[in-house]
Design a protein around this motif. Structure first.
Motif, PDB file in Angstrom:
ATOM      1  N   GLN A  11       0.826  -1.208   0.000  1.00  0.00           N
ATOM      2  CA  GLN A  11       0.000   0.000   0.000  1.00  0.00           C
ATOM      3  C   GLN A  11       0.858   1.255   0.000  1.00  0.00           C
ATOM      4  OE1 GLN A  11      -2.446  -1.096   3.441  1.00  0.00           O
ATOM      5  NE2 GLN A  11      -4.261  -0.895   2.161  1.00  0.00           N
ATOM      6  N   TYR A  12       1.934   1.253   0.795  1.00  0.00           N
ATOM      7  CA  TYR A  12       2.829   2.407   0.776  1.00  0.00           C
ATOM      8  C   TYR A  12       3.412   2.605  -0.618  1.00  0.00           C
ATOM      9  CZ  TYR A  12       2.988   3.343   5.834  1.00  0.00           C
ATOM     10  OH  TYR A  12       2.677   3.709   7.126  1.00  0.00           O
ATOM     11  N   ASP A  13       3.802   1.521  -1.266  1.00  0.00           N
ATOM     12  CA  ASP A  13       4.331   1.621  -2.621  1.00  0.00           C
ATOM     13  C   ASP A  13       3.290   2.222  -3.563  1.00  0.00           C
ATOM     14  OD1 ASP A  13       6.792   0.542  -1.947  1.00  0.00           O
ATOM     15  OD2 ASP A  13       6.246  -1.504  -2.523  1.00  0.00           O
ATOM     16  N   ALA A  14       2.055   1.764  -3.425  1.00  0.00           N
ATOM     17  CA  ALA A  14       0.993   2.243  -4.311  1.00  0.00           C
ATOM     18  C   ALA A  14       0.689   3.712  -4.078  1.00  0.00           C
ATOM     19  CB  ALA A  14      -0.268   1.396  -4.113  1.00  0.00           C
ATOM     20  N   VAL A  15       0.635   4.122  -2.806  1.00  0.00           N
ATOM     21  CA  VAL A  15       0.398   5.547  -2.500  1.00  0.00           C
ATOM     22  C   VAL A  15       1.530   6.396  -3.052  1.00  0.00           C
ATOM     23  CG1 VAL A  15       0.256   7.230  -0.621  1.00  0.00           C
ATOM     24  CG2 VAL A  15      -1.042   5.102  -0.484  1.00  0.00           C
ATOM     25  N   ALA A  16       2.758   5.936  -2.880  1.00  0.00           N
ATOM     26  CA  ALA A  16       3.915   6.692  -3.372  1.00  0.00           C
ATOM     27  C   ALA A  16       3.879   6.807  -4.887  1.00  0.00           C
ATOM     28  CB  ALA A  16       5.207   6.013  -2.918  1.00  0.00           C
ATOM     29  N   ALA A  17       3.520   5.725  -5.562  1.00  0.00           N
ATOM     30  CA  ALA A  17       3.441   5.768  -7.031  1.00  0.00           C
ATOM     31  C   ALA A  17       2.325   6.700  -7.478  1.00  0.00           C
ATOM     32  CB  ALA A  17       3.216   4.362  -7.577  1.00  0.00           C
ATOM     33  N   ALA A  18       1.177   6.648  -6.772  1.00  0.00           N
ATOM     34  CA  ALA A  18       0.064   7.522  -7.145  1.00  0.00           C
ATOM     35  C   ALA A  18       0.401   8.980  -6.911  1.00  0.00           C
ATOM     36  CB  ALA A  18      -1.178   7.129  -6.351  1.00  0.00           C
ATOM     37  N   ASN A  29      10.022   6.067  -3.026  1.00  0.00           N
ATOM     38  CA  ASN A  29      10.607   5.765  -4.340  1.00  0.00           C
ATOM     39  C   ASN A  29      11.617   6.853  -4.673  1.00  0.00           C
ATOM     40  OD1 ASN A  29       9.125   7.958  -5.541  1.00  0.00           O
ATOM     41  ND2 ASN A  29       7.341   6.622  -5.746  1.00  0.00           N
ATOM     42  N   PRO A  30      12.448   6.632  -5.674  1.00  0.00           N
ATOM     43  CA  PRO A  30      13.524   7.612  -5.966  1.00  0.00           C
ATOM     44  C   PRO A  30      13.010   9.007  -6.279  1.00  0.00           C
ATOM     45  CG  PRO A  30      13.975   5.523  -7.053  1.00  0.00           C
ATOM     46  CD  PRO A  30      12.582   5.414  -6.505  1.00  0.00           C
ATOM     47  N   GLU A  31      11.889   9.088  -7.004  1.00  0.00           N
ATOM     48  CA  GLU A  31      11.370  10.407  -7.382  1.00  0.00           C
ATOM     49  C   GLU A  31      10.898  11.189  -6.160  1.00  0.00           C
ATOM     50  OE1 GLU A  31      10.764   7.528 -10.789  1.00  0.00           O
ATOM     51  OE2 GLU A  31      10.423   7.513  -8.620  1.00  0.00           O
ATOM     52  N   HIS A  41      13.783  -2.217  10.789  1.00  0.00           N
ATOM     53  CA  HIS A  41      15.158  -1.922  10.392  1.00  0.00           C
ATOM     54  C   HIS A  41      15.342  -2.078   8.889  1.00  0.00           C
ATOM     55  CE1 HIS A  41      19.600  -2.474  10.128  1.00  0.00           C
ATOM     56  NE2 HIS A  41      19.559  -1.492  11.005  1.00  0.00           N
ATOM     57  N   ASP A  42      14.719  -3.071   8.291  1.00  0.00           N
ATOM     58  CA  ASP A  42      14.781  -3.221   6.839  1.00  0.00           C
ATOM     59  C   ASP A  42      14.152  -2.014   6.143  1.00  0.00           C
ATOM     60  OD1 ASP A  42      16.016  -5.668   7.097  1.00  0.00           O
ATOM     61  OD2 ASP A  42      14.179  -6.837   6.816  1.00  0.00           O
ATOM     62  N   GLU A  43      13.026  -1.539   6.695  1.00  0.00           N
ATOM     63  CA  GLU A  43      12.343  -0.392   6.104  1.00  0.00           C
ATOM     64  C   GLU A  43      13.195   0.870   6.195  1.00  0.00           C
ATOM     65  OE1 GLU A  43       8.841  -0.022   4.724  1.00  0.00           O
ATOM     66  OE2 GLU A  43       9.655  -2.007   4.256  1.00  0.00           O
ATOM     67  N   VAL A  44      13.828   1.086   7.345  1.00  0.00           N
ATOM     68  CA  VAL A  44      14.639   2.295   7.496  1.00  0.00           C
ATOM     69  C   VAL A  44      15.874   2.222   6.606  1.00  0.00           C
ATOM     70  CG1 VAL A  44      16.148   1.650   9.439  1.00  0.00           C
ATOM     71  CG2 VAL A  44      15.395   3.984   9.212  1.00  0.00           C
ATOM     72  N   THR A  45      16.431   1.037   6.456  1.00  0.00           N
ATOM     73  CA  THR A  45      17.590   0.885   5.586  1.00  0.00           C
ATOM     74  C   THR A  45      17.237   1.241   4.152  1.00  0.00           C
ATOM     75  OG1 THR A  45      18.500  -0.849   7.017  1.00  0.00           O
ATOM     76  CG2 THR A  45      19.319  -0.751   4.761  1.00  0.00           C
ATOM     77  N   SER A  46      16.081   0.778   3.696  1.00  0.00           N
ATOM     78  CA  SER A  46      15.656   1.078   2.328  1.00  0.00           C
ATOM     79  C   SER A  46      15.372   2.567   2.147  1.00  0.00           C
ATOM     80  CB  SER A  46      14.404   0.260   1.981  1.00  0.00           C
ATOM     81  OG  SER A  46      14.679  -1.127   2.034  1.00  0.00           O
ATOM     82  N   ALA A  47      14.694   3.177   3.134  1.00  0.00           N
ATOM     83  CA  ALA A  47      14.350   4.595   3.016  1.00  0.00           C
ATOM     84  C   ALA A  47      15.598   5.461   2.973  1.00  0.00           C
ATOM     85  CB  ALA A  47      13.458   5.015   4.187  1.00  0.00           C
ATOM     86  N   ILE A  48      16.551   5.213   3.862  1.00  0.00           N
ATOM     87  CA  ILE A  48      17.782   6.007   3.859  1.00  0.00           C
ATOM     88  C   ILE A  48      18.585   5.730   2.597  1.00  0.00           C
ATOM     89  CG2 ILE A  48      19.966   6.413   5.058  1.00  0.00           C
ATOM     90  CD1 ILE A  48      18.620   5.982   7.676  1.00  0.00           C
ATOM     91  N   GLY A  49      18.527   4.491   2.097  1.00  0.00           N
ATOM     92  CA  GLY A  49      19.230   4.192   0.848  1.00  0.00           C
ATOM     93  C   GLY A  49      18.724   5.041  -0.297  1.00  0.00           C
TER      94      GLY A  49
END
Length: 921
Positions: A120-127, A575-577, A153-161
C-alpha cells in the motif's frame, strides 16, 4: 443503502435536520439506519465490506493527493532544475561554506506508525507522482506483515538508501556548478547538503526488547549494506578500480560478522569466539574510510572532469555517512542514567541527584576520571541499561566505524546533573570525542524549566570544554508527549521559547562560536508536530523563523535536525522520485530569506503570551479531567491496529485506565478515531474569547500566527463533535431499551434488553456527552475567531473530507452495534463455565476483542473429538439424532465469527480515517 452514493445522500439529508433539532446526530442516525438493515437482513457483512472497500480507496487516494500536494513537483528534471536555481553564490568561499555544511539532518526513526502494508505504501507513493488520482492505489490488498524490529530496520535501511541516492544526484549538481564557475578551485569542494541518521535498533527509551547484541548486529548490517553501495558506485566508475578489492573484502567480512552477531550469544564461549572475530586484526578489517576518501580525492585531482565528479560524489557520500547507512542515535531515559551514576556518586543512596551537592560531586568525578578499556565480555555482563549503551558505543567506535560520531539522546532530562553523568560515562569509556550528548526537552516540567537547565549546563566548565571538543551543542525537543500533555500549540510555542533560551545561554557561556544542533523530534501527524499545510510549515513549525533569528543575531551556526518517523515518515522516500522531490523541497525552504524577528507575535506578548497560557490551561484541564480520560480510554486500544514493534502501553501498565499508561502515538490515534483532535484544536477558541478581535488582528498580521491558524483550520476540517457524541450513544441504556419499542425489531429484543440492563450503571454515555458539550462550547468560540480571519483557498475540499470521514464513522458505529448485539445474545451455556458472560460482554464493549474471542472460542469449541475418530470395537447407539452436535458450530457462525469479522472491518475503517488525517497518531 448499498453504495457510497446512497450513504452520502442519506447523510446529507440527515445533516439538514440539525437545523430543526440541534441535538440531532446525523452520524449516529445513519449508523442506526445501517444497523437496522444489517440486523434485518437487508445488508450483510459482505455488503458492508464492499462499502468499506470503496471508502478505503477514496482515503488512499486522499493520502496520495496530500503527499503530492506537499512535495510537488515530483518530476526529477523539474527538481534538478529547481535545485540548480539555489546554487546562486558567485564567491567560491561563500559557496563552499554553504554547501559543505548540512542544510538539514534527517533522522529516520521508527516509532509505531507503520499504518499501511508495504504494498500500500508503494501504491500511495506511485500515485503521488501523478497527483494522487491513480486508480491502481485501490487495487492493492492490505496484507500486513508482522511488524517486528527487523522489519522496521529493513524499512529504514531502504528509506535512507533512497535518500542517499537522491543526495548523490544533488551533490553531482553542486559539483558540476562549482566546476563550471571555478575550474581552478572546485576540486577543493566536499559537499554535504544533507546528513542522515537513524535510531532504529538503538533507542532503548520505553523498550526492553532490544539487546546490546541487536544494536551491534544492526550496525554491522548497516556497514555491510553501505559498503555494498560504495562497491557498486565505484564499479560503475571503474570496474577494475584498485580500491574495489579492499571495499568488497570489507563488505563480505562485515556481512559474515553481522550474521554471527544476529543469533543469541548467551554462551560465554560463543560470544568470545564471535567477539574475537570482530576485534582481531583481519586483513579485510576496515574501521575508517579516511584513507579511501583521501585516495579518491587524490585520484580526482588528476582525472578528467567526468571521472573526477563521479569520484567526488562517492567521496562525499563516504564523508557524510561513514561506514554505515548514516549516523546512529542511541537513546536512554534519564532515570537509567541516574541509576548508573548513583553507584559512583552515591553508593549509600542518601544523596539527592538534583542537589547542588550532587553537582559538586559530579564535577569532581569528571575532573578525576580516567578512560577505561572495555571489551565485549564487559558489555555482556553489564546489567545497567545506560552503561550497556555506552559500552556498546565504545565497541562500535573501536571496531566497526571509527569515523561517524554517535548521538546519545537522554529522554526526560530535567537537570544538568543528568547530562554531566552522561559526560562522565562518555569520558570513562573513552568515547567523549565521538559522542554527542543531547538532552531531550519534552515533558511539561522540562519545557517550563529547560531554560534554567541550559543556563546552568552551559555555564559548567566541563561541559564547555566538551562542547568545544565535539564542535557542537546538541539538544533534542520532543512534540509527542509535549503535544499530549500541554497541547500541540502550547508545546510548539514553549519549544520555540526554549530554543531561544539556548541561543542566549550559548552566548552567555562563551559558546557562540560553536554550532547549535537542534533535533526536533516531531512525528508525522499534526497532533505530534508535523504541520499539514505545506512542507514549509512542516519545517518551520517546530523550528520557527523567530527562533532561527535568535541564533543568527548571536552569530551562532544552526544545524537543524528533524525526524521522519516510521512508515508514514518513510513515505516521503518511498521511491527515488519522491526522495529527490523531498530533499529539494527542504533545500528550497532552508535557502529562503528569513525575518522572524519582526513578527508581531513576539512583540505583542501582552496578547500572544496570554493566548498561549489560556490554551495550555484548557489542555491541562482536559488532561486532568476524569471525563476526558474516561472517553479516551473507553475503548482501550481496540479502535486502532498494531502499527509497530514498540508496545503501545508503557511498561508495567495493566489495562489502559490512565492516559499516562497510553503512549502519545496511540493517544493521538484514538483522538483521530473518536473524531476530534482535542490536543490540536481545544483551547484556541476559549483563549481568544475575551479579546477575539485583537487576537484575530494579531494572528492576521503575524507569520507565526498564520501557521497557527492553518493548523487549526486543518484540524477543524477533519473534526466532528457529533461523532464524539455518537460514540457515547452506544452505551446509552435508554437507546437499547427503546430500539425494539415499536415492535419493528422484535427479534432483537432479547439482545437489546440485555444491553440496556447491563448499561444502566455504565458511565460512558454521560462521559461522552459531557466531553462533547465542553468541546462544542470551545468550538463555538473558535468559530467566532476563525470568522474574523482571512479565508485561505482550500487545496482539499474540507466538507468532502469531513463527509467521507462521517460515512466511515457511521459504518463503524453500525458494526460496533452488530458486535454488541452478537455478544449480548451469545447463549448462556458452554462447556467451560469458568467465565462470566458479563465479563465477555464488557470485553466486547471495550473493544478488547481478541480477549473476548479467545474466551468465547474456549467456551464454545468446535474442534472436539467426534465418535468416528475412535476405533472402539464395542457398539454404541449414542449419540443419536437428538443429541448429535451441541450447536457450537452454529454458535461460532452466528455470534463469534461475526464479531471477529466486524472488528476486522472496524480496523480497516480506522486505517481509512487515519489516511484522511495523513498519518497514524
Amino acid at each position: 443503502m448499498r453504495t457510497v452514493a446512497d450513504l452520502d445522500a442519506r447523510l446529507a439529508a440527515l445533516h439538514a435536520r440539525t437545523a430543526e433539532t440541534p441535538l440531532f446526530n446525523p452520524v449516529f442516525q445513519l449508523s442506526l439506519d445501517l444497523s437496522r438493515e444489517i440486523e434485518g437482513g437487508a445488508l450483510d457483512l459482505d455488503d458492508i465490506e464492499v462499502l468499506v472497500a470503496d471508502l478505503e480507496c477514496r482515503a488512499l487516494q486522499s493520502r496520495a493527493q496530500r503527499l503530492h500536494r506537499l512535495i510537488s513537483p515530483t518530476e526529477p528534471a523539474a527538481n534538478e532544475e529547481s535545485f540548480r536555481t539555489l546554487l546562486g553564490e558567485t564567491d567560491f568561499d561563500a559557496f563552499r561554506a554553504r554547501w559543505e555544511r548540512p542544510l538539514l539532518h534527517a533522522v529516520f526513526t521508527a516509532h509505531p506508525t507503520f499504518l499501511l502494508s508495504p504494498a500500500q505504501y508503494d501504491a500511495v507513493a506511485a500515485a503521488a507522482l501523478s497527483g494522487g488520482d491513480n486508480g491502481a492505489v485501490c487495487q492493492v490488498a492490505a496484507q500486513d506483515p508482522a511488524i517486528t524490529l527487523d522489519f522496521e530496520h529493513d524499512e529504514v535501511t531502504s528509506a535512507i538508501g533512497r535518500a542517499a541516492v537522491a543526495r548523490d544526484r544533488l551533490n553531482r549538481l553542486i559539483l558540476e556548478t562549482a566546476r563550471s564557475r571555478w575550474p581552478d578551485r572546485w576540486l577543493d569542494l566536499a559537499p554535504v547538503p544533507f546528513r542522515f541518521a537513524t535510531w532504529v535498533g538503538y533507542d532503548m527509551d520505553g523498550r526492553t526488547d532490544i539487546a546490546w547484541s541487536t544494536s551491534i548486529a544492526y550496525r554491522l548490517r548497516e556497514k555491510a549494506t553501505r559498503l555494498a553501495t560504495y562497491c557498486a558506485s565505484l564499479a560503475t566508475i571503474d570496474s577494475a578500480h584498485d580500491l574495489l578489492p579492499v571495499l568488497s573484502a570489507a563488505r563480505d567480512h562485515t556481512a559474515d560478522l553481522a550474521q554471527a552477531f544476529a543469533g543469541p550469544l548467551d554462551d560465554p564461549q560463543e560470544l568470545s569466539d564471535v567477539a574475537n572475530r570482530l576485534t582481531s586484526d583481519h586483513p579485510a578489517r576496515l574501521t575508517s574510510l579516511a584513507p579511501i576518501v583521501a585516495a579518491l580525492d587524490s585520484e580526482g585531482a588528476n582525472a578528467d572532469d567526468a571521472r573526477a565528479i563521479a569520484l567526488k560524489v562517492l567521496a562525499a557520500a563516504m564523508k557524510a555517512d561513514g561506514l554505515g547507512i548514516g549516523w546512529i542515535h542511541f537513546r536512554v531515559n534519564a532515570s537509567q542514567l541516574h541509576n548508573a551514576i548513583r553507584a559512583r556518586i552515591d553508593p549509600e543512596g542518601t544523596l539527592d541527584l538534583g542537589s547542588r551537592g550532587a553537582l559538586v560531586r559530579l564535577r569532581e568525578l569528571l575532573a578525576a576520571v580516567k578512560p577505561m578499556r572495555s571489551n565485549f565480555a564487559a558489555l555482556a555482563i553489564e546489567s545497567a541499561t545506560a552503561l550497556r549503551q555506552f559500552l556498546a558505543m565504545a565497541q562500535i567506535l573501536h571496531h566497526i566505524d571509527a569515523d561517524a560520531p554517535i548521538r546519545m539522546l537522554i529522554a526526560e532530562c530535567e537537570q544538568p546533573q543528568t547530562v554531566l553523568a552522561a559526560l562522565y560515562f562518555a569520558r570513562a569509556f573513552g568515547v567523549e570525542d565521538k559522542v554527542d550528548v543531547s538532552p531531550l526537552f519534552e515533558t511539561e516540567t522540562a519545557l517550563e524549566h529547560g531554560g534554567r537547565l541550559l543556563d546552568a549546563l552551559l555555564a559548567e566548565p566541563a561541559y564547555q570544554a566538551y562542547a568545544r571538543k565535539r564542535g557542537r551543542v546538541a539538544i533534542q525537543t520532543g512534540f509527542s508527549d509535549a503535544g499530549r500533555f500541554v497541547g500541540q500549540i502550547p508545546a510548539a510555542l514553549a519549544i520555540e521559547r526554549l530554543q531561544g533560551r539556548l541561543a542566549q545561554a550559548m552566548t552567555r557561556g562563551g559558546l557562540a562560536d560553536v554550532p547549535a544542533l537542534i533535533f526536533d523530534t516531531h512525528g508525522e501527524s499534526m497532533g505530534r508536530g508535523a504541520h499539514p499545510a505545506s512542507f514549509a510549515d512542516r519545517l518551520t513549525w517546530p523550528l520557527s523563523d523567530w527562533a532561527r533569528a535568535g541564533f543568527a543575531e548571536a552569530e551562532i551556526v544552526l544545524e537543524p535536525e528533524v525526524s521522519f518517523q516510521g512508515g508514514d515518515g518513510y513515505l516521503f522516500f518511498r521511491n527515488p522520485e519522491l526522495a529527490l522531490a523531498t530533499l529539494v523541497r527542504i533545500a528550497e525552504q532552508e535557502a529562503r530569506h528569513r525575518d522572524g524577528a519582526k513578527d508581531p507575535f513576539y512583540s505583542r506578548t501582552d496578547l500572544s503570551l496570554d493566548f498561549y497560557r489560556s490554551i495550555r490551561q484548557v489542555q491541562r484541564d482536559h488532561l486532568e479531567s476524569e471525563t476526558y480520560a474516561r472517553a479516551v480510554t473507553a475503548f482501550g486500544l481496540g479502535m486502532i491496529k498494531t502499527t509497530g514493534s514498540r508496545v503501545s502501553r508503557r511498561q508495567g501498565a495493566g489495562g489502559p485506565t490512565s492516559l499516562r499508561q497510553i503512549r502519545a502515538i496511540p493517544h493521538n490515534a484514538i483522538l483521530q478515531q473518536l473524531g476530534y483532535p482535542v490536543n490540536v484544536i481545544a483551547g484556541a477558541g476559549t483563549a481568544a474569547n475575551e479579546e477575539v478581535e485583537a487576537i484575530a488582528d494579531l494572528l492576521t498580521a503575524s507569520a507565526r500566527g498564520g501557521q497557527l491558524v492553518r493548523l487549526l483550520r486543518a484540524a477543524n476540517g477533519l473534526a466532528s463533535i457529533k461523532t464524539v457524541a455518537a460514540f457515547g450513544e452506544l452505551f446509552n441504556s435508554a437507546y437499547w431499551a427503546s430500539r425494539p419499542y415499536r415492535g419493528t425489531e422484535s427479534a432483537l429484543e432479547p439482545g437489546c434488553l440485555a444491553l440496556a440492563e447491563y448499561l444502566t450503571k455504565d458511565d460512558r454515555t454521560g462521559v461522552f456527552r459531557r466531553l462533547a458539550s465542553r468541546l462544542r462550547v470551545d468550538w463555538m468560540k473558535l468559530h467566532r475567531l476563525l470568522a474574523l480571519l482571512p479565508q485561505e483557498e482550500e487545496q482539499v475540499p474540507r466538507e468532502d473530507t469531513r463527509r467521507a470521514i462521517g460515512l466511515l464513522q457511521a459504518l463503524r458505529l453500525a458494526l460496533l452495534q452488530h458486535m454488541f448485539l452478537r455478544a449480548a445474545q451469545v447463549p448462556p451455556f458452554a462447556r467451560s463455565n469458568d467465565i462470566s458472560r458479563e465479563d465477555v460482554l464488557e470485553m466486547v464493549l471495550s473493544l478488547r476483542i481478541d480477549e473476548a474471542l479467545a474466551q468465547l472460542r474456549r467456551a464454545y469449541p468446535v474442534s472436539v473429538p467426534q465418535i468416528g475418530d475412535f476405533s472402539v470395537t464395542e457398539p454404541t447407539d449414542y449419540p443419536d439424532a437428538a443429541s448429535d452436535g451441541h450447536g457450537y458450530g452454529a454458535v461460532r457462525a452466528s455470534f463469534i465469527d461475526p464479531i471477529d469479522r466486524a472488528h476486522a472491518l472496524n480496523l480497516r475503517i480506522a486505517t481509512a480515517i487515519a489516511n484522511h488525517f495523513g498519518a497514524h497518531g
